[in-house]
Structure formats: structure tokens, C-alpha cells
Design a protein around this motif. Sequence first.
Motif, mmCIF file in Angstrom:
data_model
loop_
_atom_site.group_PDB
_atom_site.id
_atom_site.type_symbol
_atom_site.label_atom_id
_atom_site.label_comp_id
_atom_site.label_asym_id
_atom_site.label_seq_id
_atom_site.Cartn_x
_atom_site.Cartn_y
_atom_site.Cartn_z
ATOM 1 N N ASP A 89 -0.803 -9.539 -4.342
ATOM 2 C CA ASP A 89 0.011 -10.470 -3.373
ATOM 3 C C ASP A 89 -0.611 -10.379 -2.034
ATOM 4 O O ASP A 89 -0.787 -9.278 -1.149
ATOM 5 C CB ASP A 89 1.469 -10.072 -3.196
ATOM 6 N N LYS A 90 -0.713 -11.413 -1.331
ATOM 7 C CA LYS A 90 -1.217 -11.643 -0.043
ATOM 8 C C LYS A 90 -0.622 -11.487 1.112
ATOM 9 O O LYS A 90 -0.852 -11.226 2.311
ATOM 10 C CB LYS A 90 -2.197 -12.980 -0.001
ATOM 11 N N ARG A 91 0.755 -11.506 1.018
ATOM 12 C CA ARG A 91 1.777 -11.542 2.015
ATOM 13 C C ARG A 91 1.958 -10.194 2.539
ATOM 14 O O ARG A 91 2.020 -9.193 2.162
ATOM 15 C CB ARG A 91 3.172 -12.197 1.571
ATOM 16 N N PRO A 92 1.957 -10.221 3.998
ATOM 17 C CA PRO A 92 1.732 -8.755 4.613
ATOM 18 C C PRO A 92 3.072 -7.864 4.403
ATOM 19 O O PRO A 92 2.644 -6.619 4.033
ATOM 20 C CB PRO A 92 2.073 -9.160 6.216
ATOM 21 N N GLU A 93 4.308 -8.382 4.245
ATOM 22 C CA GLU A 93 5.384 -7.518 3.878
ATOM 23 C C GLU A 93 5.045 -7.042 2.568
ATOM 24 O O GLU A 93 5.510 -5.906 2.320
ATOM 25 C CB GLU A 93 6.650 -8.286 4.113
ATOM 26 N N VAL A 94 4.635 -7.812 1.572
ATOM 27 C CA VAL A 94 4.458 -7.297 0.091
ATOM 28 C C VAL A 94 3.344 -6.251 0.257
ATOM 29 O O VAL A 94 3.600 -5.368 -0.461
ATOM 30 C CB VAL A 94 4.194 -8.567 -0.932
ATOM 31 N N ARG A 95 2.340 -6.672 0.843
ATOM 32 C CA ARG A 95 1.175 -5.716 0.970
ATOM 33 C C ARG A 95 1.632 -4.242 1.418
ATOM 34 O O ARG A 95 1.246 -3.388 0.971
ATOM 35 C CB ARG A 95 0.124 -6.167 1.722
ATOM 36 N N ALA A 96 2.412 -4.283 2.554
ATOM 37 C CA ALA A 96 2.933 -3.137 3.108
ATOM 38 C C ALA A 96 3.660 -2.366 2.020
ATOM 39 O O ALA A 96 3.532 -0.996 1.976
ATOM 40 C CB ALA A 96 3.584 -3.428 4.427
ATOM 41 N N ALA A 97 4.616 -3.083 1.171
ATOM 42 C CA ALA A 97 5.402 -2.527 0.309
ATOM 43 C C ALA A 97 4.901 -1.747 -0.814
ATOM 44 O O ALA A 97 5.070 -0.769 -1.359
ATOM 45 C CB ALA A 97 6.606 -3.500 -0.239
ATOM 46 N N MET A 98 3.517 -2.462 -0.952
ATOM 47 C CA MET A 98 2.890 -2.120 -2.146
ATOM 48 C C MET A 98 1.625 -0.983 -1.842
ATOM 49 O O MET A 98 1.077 -0.563 -2.663
ATOM 50 C CB MET A 98 2.175 -3.043 -2.570
ATOM 51 N N ALA A 99 1.814 -0.512 -0.484
ATOM 52 C CA ALA A 99 0.959 0.344 -0.260
ATOM 53 C C ALA A 99 0.664 1.681 -0.989
ATOM 54 O O ALA A 99 -0.201 2.239 -1.255
ATOM 55 C CB ALA A 99 1.063 0.595 1.284
ATOM 56 N N ASP A 100 2.053 2.135 -1.295
ATOM 57 C CA ASP A 100 1.983 3.241 -2.169
ATOM 58 C C ASP A 100 2.082 3.063 -3.592
ATOM 59 O O ASP A 100 2.289 4.224 -4.420
ATOM 60 C CB ASP A 100 3.443 4.178 -1.466
ATOM 61 N N ALA A 101 2.047 1.877 -4.046
ATOM 62 C CA ALA A 101 1.942 1.480 -5.339
ATOM 63 C C ALA A 101 1.025 2.568 -6.317
ATOM 64 O O ALA A 101 -0.132 2.727 -5.939
ATOM 65 C CB ALA A 101 1.856 0.054 -5.717
ATOM 66 N N PRO A 102 1.446 3.016 -7.460
ATOM 67 C CA PRO A 102 0.473 3.547 -8.419
ATOM 68 C C PRO A 102 -0.628 2.660 -8.818
ATOM 69 O O PRO A 102 -0.304 1.591 -8.748
ATOM 70 C CB PRO A 102 1.380 3.817 -9.405
ATOM 71 N N LEU A 103 -1.870 3.199 -8.760
ATOM 72 C CA LEU A 103 -3.042 2.488 -9.395
ATOM 73 C C LEU A 103 -3.367 2.937 -10.640
ATOM 74 O O LEU A 103 -3.599 4.079 -10.951
ATOM 75 C CB LEU A 103 -4.012 2.378 -8.100
ATOM 76 N N LEU A 104 -3.852 1.975 -11.377
ATOM 77 C CA LEU A 104 -4.651 2.064 -12.769
ATOM 78 C C LEU A 104 -5.644 3.006 -12.719
ATOM 79 O O LEU A 104 -5.905 3.776 -13.539
ATOM 80 C CB LEU A 104 -4.736 0.827 -13.363
ATOM 81 N N MET A 105 -6.413 2.911 -11.739
ATOM 82 C CA MET A 105 -7.599 3.904 -11.524
ATOM 83 C C MET A 105 -7.214 5.114 -11.574
ATOM 84 O O MET A 105 -8.073 6.239 -12.271
ATOM 85 C CB MET A 105 -8.405 3.672 -10.394
ATOM 86 N N ASP A 106 -6.084 5.638 -11.271
ATOM 87 C CA ASP A 106 -5.506 7.056 -11.046
ATOM 88 C C ASP A 106 -4.993 7.476 -12.504
ATOM 89 O O ASP A 106 -4.530 8.653 -12.797
ATOM 90 C CB ASP A 106 -4.576 7.115 -10.007
ATOM 91 N N HIS A 107 -4.666 6.563 -13.408
ATOM 92 C CA HIS A 107 -3.951 6.724 -14.539
ATOM 93 C C HIS A 107 -4.788 6.492 -15.853
ATOM 94 O O HIS A 107 -4.195 5.948 -16.815
ATOM 95 C CB HIS A 107 -2.676 6.010 -14.415
ATOM 96 N N LEU A 108 -6.101 6.279 -15.647
ATOM 97 C CA LEU A 108 -6.911 5.858 -16.707
ATOM 98 C C LEU A 108 -7.020 6.840 -18.134
ATOM 99 O O LEU A 108 -6.831 8.206 -17.819
ATOM 100 C CB LEU A 108 -8.375 5.866 -16.338
ATOM 101 N N SER A 109 -7.127 6.260 -19.078
ATOM 102 C CA SER A 109 -7.256 7.541 -20.231
ATOM 103 C C SER A 109 -8.667 8.114 -20.030
ATOM 104 O O SER A 109 -9.371 7.436 -19.375
ATOM 105 C CB SER A 109 -7.297 6.731 -21.472
ATOM 106 N N ASP A 110 -8.869 9.090 -20.746
ATOM 107 C CA ASP A 110 -9.965 9.844 -20.750
ATOM 108 C C ASP A 110 -11.397 8.656 -20.987
ATOM 109 O O ASP A 110 -12.260 8.968 -20.251
ATOM 110 C CB ASP A 110 -10.039 11.055 -21.517
#
Length: 433
Positions: free
Chosen positions: A220-241
Motif C-alpha cells: 500500500d502506497k498511502r503514507p499512513e498505511v505505510r507507517a502502520a505497516m513499518a513493523d509488519a512481519p516479513l515473509l523473508m524472516d519466516h521462510l522455510s529452510d
Amino acid sequence: MTATEPQATRARRPEPFAAPKGVPEYYPAESAGFVHVRDTLAGAAARAGYGHIELPVFEDTGLYARGVGESTDVVSKEMYTFADRGDRSVTLRPEGTAGVVRAVIEHNLDKQGLPVKLRYAGPFFRYERPQAGRYRQLQQVGVEAIGVDDPALDAEVIAIADEGFRALGLTGYRLEITSLGDADCRPAYRERLQAFLAGLDLDEATRARAAINPLRVLDDKRPEVRAAMADAPLLMDHLSDASAEHHARVLGHLDDLGVAWTANPRMVRGLDYYTKTTFEFVHDGLGAQSGIGGGGRYDGLMATLGGPELSGVGFGIGVDRTLLACRAEGVQPWSDARVEVFGVALGDTAQRRLVTVAAALRARGVRVDLSYGGRGLKGAMKSADRSGARFALVLGERDLGNGTVGLKDLASGEQQDVPLDAVTDAVVTALAG
Ligand code: HAM
């Protein structure tokens, strides 16, 4: 109708037609660039053993609904879908991967050795809001490699795109890459992301979007959503081996190949079939429509479309946008010239002779055009200049009598007489110089 017809008999001209909105057309001289870009990109794929596939321009609508994903903008909002005269729902192809996979399954191409490597080029159709670089008929060159889950193949696909861009002389682009994981880690990550989103104060529309595909909110490109998503979990940190190892090996191959990459763990693609490696080539000189190409792995698509459980990886490069990128960077590795030689004949006898000279030169592979319609020297020389030719062949009655023809270098203006019976060799030699 001519200008001399009396006013009363002159019929009103009907309104001329215009091409459909949002559809770019390429005509000379610009089309020379279009053809060069398309063929350069396809050539890089051909050199890596990708055979050409000529796909239908329309397919069963269900192919895209099932293959690309019903929740995507491409399928839900942008398809050109209509009932044909037999009342079958068909859709102008919005992309090429689903069609290639359908063809591989239908013709058992996977039975002739793996991977199946295919390339394609042509128009695709998306009912998007037209703007600079975003069209309703867009042109892609694509490749798909089906049936082998090897990180070296992901790297090959990416390197082909990179080689195509470099062969055009482009430098102002970057490769963004991430992994979207596999069936072992995506469901758990999805739940994690949904739990995170549940704790945010999101509007109704975003919430509805998140329910269908929570990954979309990351983009989402909206600044308020981007700010809210700053701490969202990222798939790259939860990949299977397995996914993490696959990704590391892809990046290793890219490093070996000298293909620079940037990690973009928030990348979201507009098509639902991606797994593991996912990438985009982004050009900085294009404004909002900066994606000049994109692709990735789609390890579940063959099975989703009723075929064997085989993996796949590929890309689609936007030819229109790549041409815009060339313009933005001021690179033009092609010539706008329609021909190399332009024949100017003065008088009927000279024209008869020059017509055969042109045919002989074309048979030697030289691109030749002639002036037609009995134009005078001045007008014909103007046409010669406009054609972009390096040389003009000027043949008048006096030259005919002497058995010579004038060979004029159109850049320097220098002209020499060459024997008419040796003109093809003389022109070929001059062009090589
Ligand atoms: P895509 O990202 O939707 O991927 O499109 C690929 C490229 O086509 C884009 O990067 C862009 O350059 C160009 N493109 C897309 N839409 C437009 C448009 N409206 N106007 C101008 N250019 C556009 C696919 O289509 C996948 N099938 C790629 C792929 C192949 N993935 C795996 N294999």
C-alpha cells in the motif's frame, strides 16, 4: 476527389477513425526502436536455448481466473472478456504464463525432457487507466522454464533479462528481488500477518483486501498505511529452510554472474501464482510506471491448471516501457534508417535500369528503396534524405549513355561515378567502408 472538382459534387468526408484509447502504435521511424528492443530481448532468451512459442491471443476465461487468481486486479478488473458467437467466455490474454503452462500440459511438452524452455513475444491486454507507460495493449517478451526446481535456473532467467537490458545500453535500472516462500511457510506467515493486521486501525476497503490477500497491504502506497505497516512481519524472516536455502543459492548465482540485486522484502506482485523467487526490474527514469520487467517462480501453477506437479520460473519484460527507458537514458543502439541505399532515376529508361539494380542489391542483402512517380531531382533527393540512406544512386540519361551511375554519400555530399555494370559490387564495398 481532387481539388478541381466543383464544390456541389464534393461529398462530405466521413469522420476518420482513431486507434483505441491507451493503445500505442509504432510506425516508422520509431518502430525501428520497437523492433530492435523486442528482438534484442528475445535474442538473449534464444541464446540460452528458449524455443519460440506462438500462443493464442485469446483463451478460455477460466484459464486466467484459475491460473492468475480471481482476487487479483488483473483478473477482477482489467480483463477484456467477452462471449464469442458460440457463447463461450473468452478473454484477450492479460499475461503469458498461464497460456504457456496450458500449452505445456495440453501438448505434453514436459515429456520431451526437462526443463521445457519457451520464449514468447507479442501483445497482451489489460483494461487499465491509460497513462504514460501504462497501456491497454502492452507488449511483452517473456520466457518460462518449466519442470526443474534449481536455483541456477532462477538465476539464468534473471540474467537473461539483465543481459537484454545491457545489450540495449541501459544502465539506469535495478533488480529487486525477494522470496515469497513455499507451501510450508506461506500459510503460517499469512496467519501471522493477518493477526498483525487485525491489531491495526484500517479502513473497510483495506480490511476487505487484507482478508483476500493480506500480502497486498504490504504494498500500500498511502503514507499512513505505510507507517502502520513499518513493523509488519516479513515473509523473508519466516521462510522455510528449503525456501531460505533456495533463495541464498539464487543470490549466490547472481553474484557469480555479476548481476547486481537489491533485496525488497515488501515486493508484492500483481499475480497470485508466485512462490519462492520473485523479482522486478525497476527503471528510475520512467516515473510511476517504473517496472520494466518482472517474474519469478510458480511452483504450483502446473498442478493448479490440471497438469503434473512441476515447478516453473520465468519473466515478462515490457517492451513498451523498455523502449521508453532507452529514450529516457538517451541510448539508441539501432538506426532509424529505413534503407541503406536510395535510387534516384531521372527518366523512364533510367528508371527501368535502376529497378533492376535495386533488385540485384536486395538479392545481396542490401536494403534499397527507389523514388517512384517520375519525381524531379530535387524532390527525389529529399526522399533519399528522409529515408535515412547512407548513399543515393543517381541515374540520368547522360549517365546511361556513359555507362555510369552517380554514387552519392548523403552525409558528406561527395559523389563519384561508378560503372553501371559493376554497381552492386561498388555499393557493397562502399557500405562496408
Ligand atoms: P507483470 O509484472 O504483470 O508480469 O508484467 C510484466 C511486465 O509487463 C511489467 O514489468 C511491465 O513492464 C509490463 N506491463 C505490464 N502491464 C503493463 C501495462 N499496462 N502497460 C505497459 N506495460 C505493462 C507478468 O505478466 C508475468 N506473466 C511475468 C512472468 C512470466 N512471471 C513468470 N513468468
